[in-house]
Design a protein around this motif. Sequence first.
Motif, mmCIF file in Angstrom:
data_model
loop_
_atom_site.group_PDB
_atom_site.id
_atom_site.type_symbol
_atom_site.label_atom_id
_atom_site.label_comp_id
_atom_site.label_asym_id
_atom_site.label_seq_id
_atom_site.Cartn_x
_atom_site.Cartn_y
_atom_site.Cartn_z
ATOM 1 N N VAL A 1 -57.520 21.700 -13.114
ATOM 2 C CA VAL A 1 -57.927 20.311 -13.310
ATOM 3 C C VAL A 1 -57.224 19.446 -12.262
ATOM 4 C CG1 VAL A 1 -57.915 18.351 -14.888
ATOM 5 C CG2 VAL A 1 -58.260 20.666 -15.769
ATOM 6 N N PRO A 2 -57.989 18.748 -11.439
ATOM 7 C CA PRO A 2 -57.347 17.948 -10.403
ATOM 8 C C PRO A 2 -56.646 16.715 -10.968
ATOM 9 C CG PRO A 2 -59.714 17.607 -10.381
ATOM 10 C CD PRO A 2 -59.446 18.704 -11.371
ATOM 11 N N THR A 3 -55.637 16.271 -10.252
ATOM 12 C CA THR A 3 -54.983 15.002 -10.559
ATOM 13 C C THR A 3 -55.735 13.911 -9.811
ATOM 14 O OG1 THR A 3 -52.835 16.055 -10.798
ATOM 15 C CG2 THR A 3 -52.831 13.695 -10.356
ATOM 16 N N VAL A 4 -56.088 12.833 -10.497
ATOM 17 C CA VAL A 4 -56.846 11.743 -9.881
ATOM 18 C C VAL A 4 -56.042 10.457 -9.995
ATOM 19 C CG1 VAL A 4 -58.986 10.402 -9.922
ATOM 20 C CG2 VAL A 4 -59.036 12.850 -10.454
ATOM 21 N N GLN A 5 -55.843 9.796 -8.863
ATOM 22 C CA GLN A 5 -55.168 8.500 -8.835
ATOM 23 C C GLN A 5 -56.144 7.485 -8.251
ATOM 24 O OE1 GLN A 5 -51.260 8.531 -6.904
ATOM 25 N NE2 GLN A 5 -51.312 10.755 -6.971
ATOM 26 N N THR A 6 -56.167 6.284 -8.820
ATOM 27 C CA THR A 6 -57.030 5.225 -8.303
ATOM 28 C C THR A 6 -56.192 3.996 -8.005
ATOM 29 O OG1 THR A 6 -58.884 6.036 -9.623
ATOM 30 C CG2 THR A 6 -59.072 3.804 -8.762
ATOM 31 N N THR A 50 -50.102 6.780 2.968
ATOM 32 C CA THR A 50 -50.666 5.441 3.084
ATOM 33 C C THR A 50 -51.924 5.506 3.929
ATOM 34 O OG1 THR A 50 -48.479 4.421 2.935
ATOM 35 C CG2 THR A 50 -50.251 3.060 3.842
ATOM 36 N N LEU A 51 -53.025 4.976 3.393
ATOM 37 C CA LEU A 51 -54.288 4.905 4.120
ATOM 38 C C LEU A 51 -54.486 3.480 4.594
ATOM 39 C CD1 LEU A 51 -56.639 6.876 1.708
ATOM 40 C CD2 LEU A 51 -55.322 7.762 3.617
ATOM 41 N N THR A 52 -54.891 3.318 5.854
ATOM 42 C CA THR A 52 -55.143 1.994 6.414
ATOM 43 C C THR A 52 -56.642 1.822 6.660
ATOM 44 O OG1 THR A 52 -52.983 1.967 7.458
ATOM 45 C CG2 THR A 52 -54.616 0.427 8.331
ATOM 46 N N TYR A 53 -57.157 0.661 6.278
ATOM 47 C CA TYR A 53 -58.567 0.336 6.430
ATOM 48 C C TYR A 53 -58.719 -0.929 7.263
ATOM 49 C CZ TYR A 53 -59.529 3.524 2.538
ATOM 50 O OH TYR A 53 -59.620 4.629 1.735
ATOM 51 N N GLU A 54 -59.915 -1.139 7.811
ATOM 52 C CA GLU A 54 -60.231 -2.443 8.372
ATOM 53 C C GLU A 54 -60.252 -3.431 7.210
ATOM 54 O OE1 GLU A 54 -63.880 -2.186 10.512
ATOM 55 O OE2 GLU A 54 -63.080 -0.802 11.994
ATOM 56 N N ALA A 55 -60.094 -4.712 7.524
ATOM 57 C CA ALA A 55 -60.060 -5.723 6.462
ATOM 58 C C ALA A 55 -61.298 -5.593 5.577
ATOM 59 C CB ALA A 55 -59.989 -7.113 7.063
ATOM 60 N N ALA A 56 -61.075 -5.570 4.286
ATOM 61 C CA ALA A 56 -62.173 -5.381 3.342
ATOM 62 C C ALA A 56 -62.936 -6.683 3.118
ATOM 63 C CB ALA A 56 -61.623 -4.868 2.019
ATOM 64 N N ALA A 57 -64.255 -6.580 2.976
ATOM 65 C CA ALA A 57 -65.072 -7.744 2.670
ATOM 66 C C ALA A 57 -64.979 -8.098 1.189
ATOM 67 C CB ALA A 57 -66.519 -7.473 3.055
ATOM 68 N N SER A 58 -64.670 -7.102 0.380
ATOM 69 C CA SER A 58 -64.515 -7.327 -1.054
ATOM 70 C C SER A 58 -63.553 -6.281 -1.594
ATOM 71 C CB SER A 58 -65.869 -7.210 -1.763
ATOM 72 O OG SER A 58 -66.417 -5.934 -1.570
ATOM 73 N N ALA A 59 -63.036 -6.527 -2.777
ATOM 74 C CA ALA A 59 -62.127 -5.565 -3.399
ATOM 75 C C ALA A 59 -62.887 -4.274 -3.668
ATOM 76 C CB ALA A 59 -61.561 -6.128 -4.688
ATOM 77 N N ARG A 60 -62.183 -3.147 -3.552
ATOM 78 C CA ARG A 60 -62.835 -1.869 -3.800
ATOM 79 C C ARG A 60 -61.813 -0.867 -4.311
ATOM 80 N NH1 ARG A 60 -65.065 -0.917 2.063
ATOM 81 N NH2 ARG A 60 -65.375 -3.127 1.784
ATOM 82 N N ALA A 61 -62.314 0.160 -4.975
ATOM 83 C CA ALA A 61 -61.443 1.202 -5.511
ATOM 84 C C ALA A 61 -61.294 2.317 -4.486
ATOM 85 C CB ALA A 61 -62.015 1.755 -6.806
ATOM 86 N N VAL A 62 -60.063 2.818 -4.347
ATOM 87 C CA VAL A 62 -59.784 3.979 -3.491
ATOM 88 C C VAL A 62 -59.227 5.059 -4.410
ATOM 89 C CG1 VAL A 62 -58.567 4.838 -1.487
ATOM 90 C CG2 VAL A 62 -59.247 2.434 -1.569
ATOM 91 N N VAL A 63 -59.804 6.261 -4.323
ATOM 92 C CA VAL A 63 -59.445 7.354 -5.223
ATOM 93 C C VAL A 63 -58.815 8.490 -4.433
ATOM 94 C CG1 VAL A 63 -60.324 9.008 -6.909
ATOM 95 C CG2 VAL A 63 -61.359 6.729 -6.745
ATOM 96 N N CYS A 64 -57.725 9.035 -4.973
ATOM 97 C CA CYS A 64 -57.050 10.194 -4.398
ATOM 98 C C CYS A 64 -57.197 11.339 -5.387
ATOM 99 C CB CYS A 64 -55.581 9.864 -4.168
ATOM 100 S SG CYS A 64 -54.558 11.246 -3.656
ATOM 101 N N VAL A 65 -57.757 12.464 -4.937
ATOM 102 C CA VAL A 65 -57.963 13.632 -5.779
ATOM 103 C C VAL A 65 -57.085 14.762 -5.245
ATOM 104 C CG1 VAL A 65 -59.615 15.303 -6.680
ATOM 105 C CG2 VAL A 65 -60.328 12.934 -6.283
ATOM 106 N N ILE A 66 -56.182 15.255 -6.074
ATOM 107 C CA ILE A 66 -55.232 16.284 -5.678
ATOM 108 C C ILE A 66 -55.512 17.558 -6.479
ATOM 109 C CG2 ILE A 66 -52.781 16.898 -5.531
ATOM 110 C CD1 ILE A 66 -52.181 13.863 -5.586
ATOM 111 N N LYS A 67 -55.886 18.629 -5.771
ATOM 112 C CA LYS A 67 -56.208 19.898 -6.422
ATOM 113 C C LYS A 67 -55.218 20.947 -5.978
ATOM 114 C CE LYS A 67 -61.141 18.813 -6.125
ATOM 115 N NZ LYS A 67 -62.427 19.244 -5.528
ATOM 116 N N GLU A 68 -54.581 21.608 -6.927
ATOM 117 C CA GLU A 68 -53.651 22.677 -6.586
ATOM 118 C C GLU A 68 -54.420 23.950 -6.249
ATOM 119 O OE1 GLU A 68 -49.457 24.632 -8.123
ATOM 120 O OE2 GLU A 68 -50.673 23.457 -9.505
ATOM 121 N N VAL A 69 -54.001 24.604 -5.169
ATOM 122 C CA VAL A 69 -54.624 25.851 -4.734
ATOM 123 C C VAL A 69 -53.636 26.984 -4.990
ATOM 124 C CG1 VAL A 69 -55.603 27.114 -2.802
ATOM 125 C CG2 VAL A 69 -55.909 24.632 -2.961
ATOM 126 N N SER A 70 -54.066 28.009 -5.728
ATOM 127 C CA SER A 70 -53.148 29.110 -6.051
ATOM 128 C C SER A 70 -53.187 30.173 -4.978
ATOM 129 C CB SER A 70 -53.498 29.706 -7.403
ATOM 130 O OG SER A 70 -54.836 30.122 -7.418
#
Length: 70
Positions: A1-6, A50-70
Amino acid sequence: VPTVQTETLGIAETSVEFDVPTSGNYIIDFYCQGGANYTAIDDSVSGKVTLTYEAAASARAVVCVIKEVS
């Protein structure tokens, strides 16, 4: 099950930060609402990405999905 951060990239914000594992084997993917791509990635601080973006036109969600590989 991946870990999801928003995190929210606000209207005037250009970067978001996520906590990531410092050991083990992981696949880490990032997604931004609206399909925007990050322009730079900084992983120089252990356990942080840290992810850098161009200036946003509106607020938005950024999601990080972390999956462990055995």
